[in-house]
Design an enzyme around this catalytic site. Structure first.
Site, short mmCIF file in Angstrom:
data_model
loop_
_atom_site.label_atom_id
_atom_site.label_comp_id
_atom_site.label_asym_id
_atom_site.label_seq_id
_atom_site.Cartn_x
_atom_site.Cartn_y
_atom_site.Cartn_z
CB CYS A 153 -14.24 5.09 -16.39
SG CYS A 153 -12.41 4.88 -15.65
CB CYS A 161 -12.55 9.46 -11.97
SG CYS A 161 -10.85 10.18 -13.04
CD GLN A 182 2.91 7.04 -1.02
OE1 GLN A 182 1.50 7.66 -2.07
NE2 GLN A 182 3.32 6.85 -0.03
CD GLU A 184 8.35 -3.57 0.06
OE1 GLU A 184 8.04 -2.74 0.97
OE2 GLU A 184 8.15 -4.44 -0.32
CB CYS A 191 -3.18 4.21 1.49
SG CYS A 191 -2.89 2.59 1.17
C1 LIG Z 1 1.99 1.65 0.97
S1 LIG Z 1 3.20 1.12 -0.16
C2 LIG Z 1 4.67 2.18 0.83
C3 LIG Z 1 5.57 2.01 0.14
C4 LIG Z 1 6.72 3.58 0.96
N1 LIG Z 1 6.75 3.90 2.02
C5 LIG Z 1 6.89 4.63 0.10
O1 LIG Z 1 6.29 5.71 0.61
O2 LIG Z 1 6.87 4.61 -1.52
C6 LIG Z 1 3.44 0.06 1.32
C7 LIG Z 1 5.02 -1.06 0.66
O3 LIG Z 1 4.47 -2.37 1.54
C8 LIG Z 1 5.27 -4.00 1.33
N2 LIG Z 1 4.01 -4.87 2.27
C9 LIG Z 1 2.84 -5.61 2.29
N3 LIG Z 1 2.43 -6.07 2.96
C10 LIG Z 1 4.46 -6.38 3.83
C11 LIG Z 1 5.11 -7.09 4.49
N4 LIG Z 1 3.58 -8.55 5.05
N5 LIG Z 1 5.96 -7.20 5.25
C12 LIG Z 1 7.07 -5.77 4.15
N6 LIG Z 1 6.30 -5.29 3.78
C13 LIG Z 1 5.33 -4.93 3.32
C14 LIG Z 1 4.63 -3.15 -0.64
O4 LIG Z 1 5.32 -4.21 -0.74
C15 LIG Z 1 4.82 -2.33 -0.74
O5 LIG Z 1 6.05 -1.75 -1.47
#
Ligand SMILES: C[S@@+](CC[C@H](N)C(=O)[O-])C[C@H]1O[C@@H](n2cnc3c(N)ncnc32)[C@H](O)[C@@H]1O
Length: 477
Positions: free
Chosen positions: A85, A88, A308, A358, A434
């Protein structure tokens, strides 16, 4: 023929060696007279026989032929699908060892890619739960079921070969492993998966295939509020009005059998891309969203917005963000890549104002609804692509932010965004990452612009997998 290790590595050569560590992404690392060799499917501490499959400048890749001595850090994997799989990767590695290697990978990325010398990487904070920790699972339907080892060994096919619902086989995006058990979300999640699988299979309608773009069933997404008990089911299909009745019947059965399901949605995806997001959403039961609680906040989550995946660890992560930022109460803060506003809302009481940026419209809608849900009036959100000129506003009514929180996707920040952040010149940057490799690249750019990288705290959001999450603090010097 088995050769003694020499630095003189050649393709096809067989070598006995000891695995020293794990590289980011999960490959084992060994050295032959200082020459680095990467090997899949091994654990540190194992003595193995390998065959070199490829030689590149500075490193080689090899295939495992035989494990000669086990690793002292190996433990029994819990799941029957382990090894096949894609969910994991390290169920067979002691959890303390998983944390140790993740810390080493952050350190190695910062040294090798970022050029940092001996950066202080703190010991990872473990996940409170190492199984059943995910609040979201995205299962895929497929027409080409992966035949399990047991079936092949017993030479007996126990299920239809042309229908599967589960996760992708490791490294095989064309094959679906039909899941019978999984320890990532909850036992209820697996029971729901089984009901959906049996019902969809019984419908006589085929799963969608990315090869010829025919068929109907595409994905099943299950979201569970770990702190609220609410559950969202998202059935994703292709577009075929004649089949809507099948989905409605399935929703009814799910509702009857699982009273904890608080909402069911149907996403219709007309695109060819293999994503569990539709262009049209039908709400079949409940409000179409669930709420989850982190700390004192409640968050509304829709089928498609980012949240998350490890709720308990997210709380630890956000506590660290607040601790590193050490707000005094009168700051203007930017939250870049804000998602559904989770971090913005979490810190809202500790600062004067937060502006989140966002890309995804649904996430911004959720973020705004989340403010209302929590009675918060000092957060606002800008829908934009941060890398576009004018996406990141440099000031609010002439005022520049005191601190910027950055939480980008795995690819890290676009270099234009890095440059804009540098131009804004905040005193503090809290960077949540991440991906340690893109983090190391961005950290290097910030450091060259006069930011000192202070604390680096990995938080293990994804036990049993190769993924790494960390929070870091940069200060203007
Ligand atoms: C790792 S997530 C973080 C979300 C939030 N900080 C949290 O802890 O739940 C990354 C976020 O970046 C947004 N994102 C990706 N590329 C982007 C861009 N070029 N401009 C604005 N937001 C973007 C994604 O839609 C996503 O919601």
């Amino acid at each position: 023929m088995t050769n003694e290790p020499t630095g003189n590595i050649k393709k096809g050569m067989e070598v006995e060696l000891k695995i020293e560590s794990l590289a980011f992404g999960g490959r084992g690392v060994a050295r032959v007279n200082g020459f680095v060799v990467f090997i899949d499917d091994v654990l540190p501490g194992q003595r193995v026989l390998i065959r070199v499959t490829r030689k590149r400048k500075g490193y080689a890749e090899a295939r495992l032929l035989q494990i000669l001595e086990p690793s002292p850090e190996e433990v029994a994997a819990k799941c029957r699908h382990f090894g096949e799989c894609g969910g994991c990767r390290f169920q067979h590695l002691d959890y303390r060892a998983q944390l140790k290697y993740k810390r080493e990978q952050v350190l190695e990325s910062l040294e090798r890619i970022g050029g940092f010398v001996n950066p202080t990487v703190l010991d990872p904070i473990p996940s409170p739960d190492i199984f059943y920790y995910r609040n979201k699972m995205e299962y895929s339907f497929g027409r080409r079921r992966w035949l399990s080892r047991e079936e092949i060994d017993a030479d007996q096919i126990i299920k239809p070969r042309d229908f599967a619902l589960g996760l992708h086989v490791r490294g095989r995006y064309d094959r679906i492993l039909d899941l019978d058990e999984c320890f990532l979300q909850s036992s209820a999640s697996v029971e729901m998966l089984s009901l959906v699988k049996e019902t969809a299979r019984g419908s006589g309608i085929q799963p969608y295939s990315t090869e010829d773009h025919t068929g109907y069933w595409r994905h099943l997404v299950i979201r569970e509020g770990k702190n609220t008990g609410e559950t969202l089911i998202n059935i994703v299909t292709a577009d075929e009005p004649r089949n809507l009745r099948l989905v409605d019947d399935l929703a009814r059965m799910l509702k009857q059998q699982f009273p904890q399901i608080t909402t069911i949605v149907h996403n219709i995806n007309r695109r060819k891309a293999e994503v569990a997001i539709g262009q049209e959403e039908r709400v079949l039961h409940g409000p179409g969203t669930i709420t989850e609680r982190i700390g004192a906040r409640r968050y509304r989550i829709s089928a498609n917005s980012f949240f998350q995946t490890n709720t308990k660890c997210a709380e630890i992560l956000y506590q660290k963000v607040a601790e590193f930022a050490d707000f005094k109460g009168d700051e203007l803060v930017y939250d870049l890549y804000a998602g559904a506003g989770t971090i913005s809302l979490y810190i809202a009481d500790s600062v004067r104002q937060v502006v989140g940026f966002e890309l995804v419209p649904d996430a911004v809608k959720d973020a705004e609804a989340n403010c209302e849900l929590n009675g918060i009036d000092n957060c606002s959100f800008v829908l934009c692509d941060l890398k576009d000129a004018g996406g990141l506003q440099h000031s609010q009514n002439g005022e520049e932010p005191d601190a910027i929180i950055i939480d980008p996707p795995r690819a890290g920040m676009h270099h234009d965004v890095v440059n804009q952040v540098i131009a804004i010149n905040p005193q503090k940057i809290v960077y949540v990452s991440c991906n340690p490799t893109t983090f190391a690249r961005d950290a290097q750019a910030l450091s060259s612009a006069g930011y000192s990288l202070q604390d680096i705290q990995p938080v293990d959001m994804f036990p049993m997998t190769v993924h790494i999450e960390l929070v870091s603090l940069f200060r203007k010097v």
